[in-house]
Design a protein around this motif. Structure first.
Motif, PDB file in Angstrom:
ATOM      1  N   PRO A   1       0.823  -1.213   0.000  1.00  0.00           N
ATOM      2  CA  PRO A   1       0.000   0.000   0.000  1.00  0.00           C
ATOM      3  C   PRO A   1       0.859   1.265   0.000  1.00  0.00           C
ATOM      4  O   PRO A   1       1.889   1.335   0.677  1.00  0.00           O
ATOM      5  CB  PRO A   1      -0.795  -0.124   1.308  1.00  0.00           C
ATOM      6  N   ASP A   2       0.435   2.222  -0.801  1.00  0.00           N
ATOM      7  CA  ASP A   2       1.066   3.545  -0.845  1.00  0.00           C
ATOM      8  C   ASP A   2       2.505   3.518  -1.359  1.00  0.00           C
ATOM      9  O   ASP A   2       3.266   4.460  -1.136  1.00  0.00           O
ATOM     10  CB  ASP A   2       1.031   4.221   0.545  1.00  0.00           C
ATOM     11  N   GLU A   3       2.880   2.422  -2.024  1.00  0.00           N
ATOM     12  CA  GLU A   3       4.213   2.353  -2.621  1.00  0.00           C
ATOM     13  C   GLU A   3       4.066   2.064  -4.120  1.00  0.00           C
ATOM     14  O   GLU A   3       3.105   1.416  -4.542  1.00  0.00           O
ATOM     15  CB  GLU A   3       5.062   1.263  -1.956  1.00  0.00           C
ATOM     16  N   PRO A   4       4.998   2.536  -4.943  1.00  0.00           N
ATOM     17  CA  PRO A   4       4.887   2.309  -6.383  1.00  0.00           C
ATOM     18  C   PRO A   4       5.016   0.829  -6.731  1.00  0.00           C
ATOM     19  O   PRO A   4       5.678   0.062  -6.024  1.00  0.00           O
ATOM     20  CB  PRO A   4       6.055   3.122  -6.965  1.00  0.00           C
ATOM     21  N   ALA A   5       4.376   0.437  -7.841  1.00  0.00           N
ATOM     22  CA  ALA A   5       4.461  -0.943  -8.311  1.00  0.00           C
ATOM     23  C   ALA A   5       5.902  -1.268  -8.710  1.00  0.00           C
ATOM     24  O   ALA A   5       6.628  -0.409  -9.210  1.00  0.00           O
ATOM     25  CB  ALA A   5       3.524  -1.149  -9.493  1.00  0.00           C
ATOM     26  N   VAL A   6       6.312  -2.518  -8.475  1.00  0.00           N
ATOM     27  CA  VAL A   6       7.691  -2.909  -8.768  1.00  0.00           C
ATOM     28  C   VAL A   6       7.786  -3.824  -9.989  1.00  0.00           C
ATOM     29  O   VAL A   6       8.855  -3.977 -10.574  1.00  0.00           O
ATOM     30  CB  VAL A   6       8.351  -3.602  -7.562  1.00  0.00           C
ATOM     31  N   MET A   7       6.679  -4.459 -10.372  1.00  0.00           N
ATOM     32  CA  MET A   7       6.705  -5.407 -11.487  1.00  0.00           C
ATOM     33  C   MET A   7       6.216  -4.753 -12.773  1.00  0.00           C
ATOM     34  O   MET A   7       5.217  -4.037 -12.770  1.00  0.00           O
ATOM     35  CB  MET A   7       5.829  -6.619 -11.166  1.00  0.00           C
ATOM     36  N   GLU A   8       6.928  -5.019 -13.863  1.00  0.00           N
ATOM     37  CA  GLU A   8       6.531  -4.539 -15.183  1.00  0.00           C
ATOM     38  C   GLU A   8       6.408  -5.737 -16.119  1.00  0.00           C
ATOM     39  O   GLU A   8       7.243  -6.645 -16.078  1.00  0.00           O
ATOM     40  CB  GLU A   8       7.573  -3.581 -15.747  1.00  0.00           C
ATOM     41  N   LEU A   9       5.385  -5.715 -16.957  1.00  0.00           N
ATOM     42  CA  LEU A   9       5.197  -6.770 -17.952  1.00  0.00           C
ATOM     43  C   LEU A   9       5.763  -6.293 -19.280  1.00  0.00           C
ATOM     44  O   LEU A   9       5.201  -5.401 -19.918  1.00  0.00           O
ATOM     45  CB  LEU A   9       3.715  -7.112 -18.079  1.00  0.00           C
ATOM     46  N   ALA A  10       6.891  -6.880 -19.691  1.00  0.00           N
ATOM     47  CA  ALA A  10       7.548  -6.455 -20.930  1.00  0.00           C
ATOM     48  C   ALA A  10       6.990  -7.178 -22.149  1.00  0.00           C
ATOM     49  O   ALA A  10       6.846  -6.578 -23.208  1.00  0.00           O
ATOM     50  CB  ALA A  10       9.057  -6.687 -20.827  1.00  0.00           C
ATOM     51  N   ASN A  11       6.726  -8.481 -22.018  1.00  0.00           N
ATOM     52  CA  ASN A  11       6.212  -9.271 -23.141  1.00  0.00           C
ATOM     53  C   ASN A  11       5.298 -10.374 -22.644  1.00  0.00           C
ATOM     54  O   ASN A  11       5.470 -10.885 -21.535  1.00  0.00           O
ATOM     55  CB  ASN A  11       7.344  -9.956 -23.925  1.00  0.00           C
ATOM     56  N   VAL A  12       4.335 -10.722 -23.488  1.00  0.00           N
ATOM     57  CA  VAL A  12       3.563 -11.957 -23.338  1.00  0.00           C
ATOM     58  C   VAL A  12       3.914 -12.810 -24.546  1.00  0.00           C
ATOM     59  O   VAL A  12       3.884 -12.330 -25.679  1.00  0.00           O
ATOM     60  CB  VAL A  12       2.047 -11.671 -23.307  1.00  0.00           C
ATOM     61  N   TYR A  13       4.296 -14.065 -24.317  1.00  0.00           N
ATOM     62  CA  TYR A  13       4.755 -14.875 -25.444  1.00  0.00           C
ATOM     63  C   TYR A  13       4.120 -16.266 -25.431  1.00  0.00           C
ATOM     64  O   TYR A  13       3.574 -16.720 -24.433  1.00  0.00           O
ATOM     65  CB  TYR A  13       6.277 -14.964 -25.483  1.00  0.00           C
ATOM     66  N   GLY A  14       4.227 -16.918 -26.590  1.00  0.00           N
ATOM     67  CA  GLY A  14       3.629 -18.228 -26.772  1.00  0.00           C
ATOM     68  C   GLY A  14       4.601 -19.366 -26.540  1.00  0.00           C
ATOM     69  O   GLY A  14       5.706 -19.195 -26.002  1.00  0.00           O
ATOM     70  N   ARG A  15       4.199 -20.544 -26.993  1.00  0.00           N
ATOM     71  CA  ARG A  15       4.929 -21.770 -26.691  1.00  0.00           C
ATOM     72  C   ARG A  15       6.370 -21.745 -27.203  1.00  0.00           C
ATOM     73  O   ARG A  15       7.295 -22.118 -26.460  1.00  0.00           O
ATOM     74  CB  ARG A  15       4.193 -22.966 -27.296  1.00  0.00           C
ATOM     75  N   ASP A  16       6.577 -21.338 -28.457  1.00  0.00           N
ATOM     76  CA  ASP A  16       7.921 -21.409 -29.034  1.00  0.00           C
ATOM     77  C   ASP A  16       8.920 -20.579 -28.229  1.00  0.00           C
ATOM     78  O   ASP A  16      10.044 -21.031 -27.959  1.00  0.00           O
ATOM     79  CB  ASP A  16       7.903 -20.940 -30.495  1.00  0.00           C
TER      80      ASP A  16
END
Length: 203
Positions: free
Chosen positions: A170-185
Motif C-alpha cells: 500500500p502507498d508504494e509504487p508498483a515494482v513489477m513490469e510486464l515487458a512481453n507476453v509470449y507463446g509456446r515457441d
C-alpha cells in the motif's frame, strides 16, 4: 539399520526431464489454497515460509520452478533482445512456472509433469523474472491448450493481474513490469536458456 536415502535437493538434485523443454518436471511450492507464501530454501532444499499472504491476492494456479534452471546472464540477454530494453541481469533464481489444472491440488512440495504453452516476461526492479505458463500433463480441461494464445482471455488476465500486483505494498509504487507476453515457441527458448544459465551458474 539401513540408512534412509537423503532427500534430493529440488533445485539441484532433480532433472528437468528427459523431454525438456517440451515436457518438464516442475517443483510446486504454492497452491491456490495457501494463505502463506512458501518458497524453497536454497541451501537445504526444504520449503520455508517466506511471508503470510497479507492482502487479497491469491495465486490462481500451481506455482513453483523448473529444476536445474537459473535466471542469469542468458535470460537477461534474451529479455533485452525480445523486449527492446536493457535488462542488466536475471533475478538469480530458478525459472518460475505456473501450472494450470482443473484438479484441486491441496499442497505443494510435489513434483509434476507440465507442458509449457507460453509465458510472461516480467521485469522486477530491472531484473528479468520470466514466468512460464504451462498445463498439467494429461489434464482433461487444460490439456487441450497448446499455446497461450488459445487460453480464455479471462485466465490470461487473471494470471497477469496476480504477477503484476503480488509484490505491491500500500502507498508504494508498483515494482513489477510486464515487458512481453509470449507463446509456446518462445517459452521453450526461455527454458533452454535458463537450463544453459544453470550449467554456467557461478559457484
Amino acid at each position: 539399520m539401513a540408512k534412509t536415502p537423503a532427500k534430493a535437493h529440488p533445485w539441484h538434485g532433480i532433472s528437468p526431464g528427459d523431454n525438456a523443454p517440451n515436457i518438464i518436471t516442475a517443483f510446486i511450492e504454492i497452491v491456490p489454497t495457501d494463505t502463506v507464501k512458501y518458497e524453497i530454501d536454497k541451501e537445504s532444499g526444504y520449503l520455508k515460509i517466506d511471508r503470510p499472504q497479507q492482502y487479497s491476492n491469491i495465486i490462481p494456479a500451481l506455482y513453483g520452478f523448473v529444476p536445474q534452471t537459473f535466471c542469469g546472464d542468458g535470460i537477461a540477454q534474451l529479455a533485452s533482445e525480445r523486449s527492446g530494453r536493457t535488462v542488466e541481469e536475471g533475478d538469480g533464481d530458478p525459472l518460475d512456472i505456473c501450472v494450470l489444472t482443473e484438479r484441486e491440488i491441496t499442497h505443494g512440495d510435489i513434483l509434476l509433469q507440465a507442458i509449457p504453452i507460453g509465458g510472461f516476461r516480467l521485469i522486477d526492479k530491472g531484473e528479468a523474472d520470466d514466468k512460464i505458463i504451462a498445463v498439467l500433463k494429461g489434464d482433461s480441461m487444460y490439456g487441450q491448450y497448446h499455446d497461450l494464445s488459445e487460453l480464455p482471455v479471462a485466465v490470461v488476465k487473471r494470471l497477469q493481474h496476480y504477477f503484476l500486483t503480488y509484490k505491491n505494498l500500500p502507498d508504494e509504487p508498483a515494482v513489477m513490469e510486464l515487458a512481453n507476453v509470449y507463446g509456446r515457441d518462445e517459452a521453450l527458448d526461455v527454458i533452454r536458456t535458463a537450463m544453459d544459465d544453470y550449467t554456467n551458474m557461478p559457484s
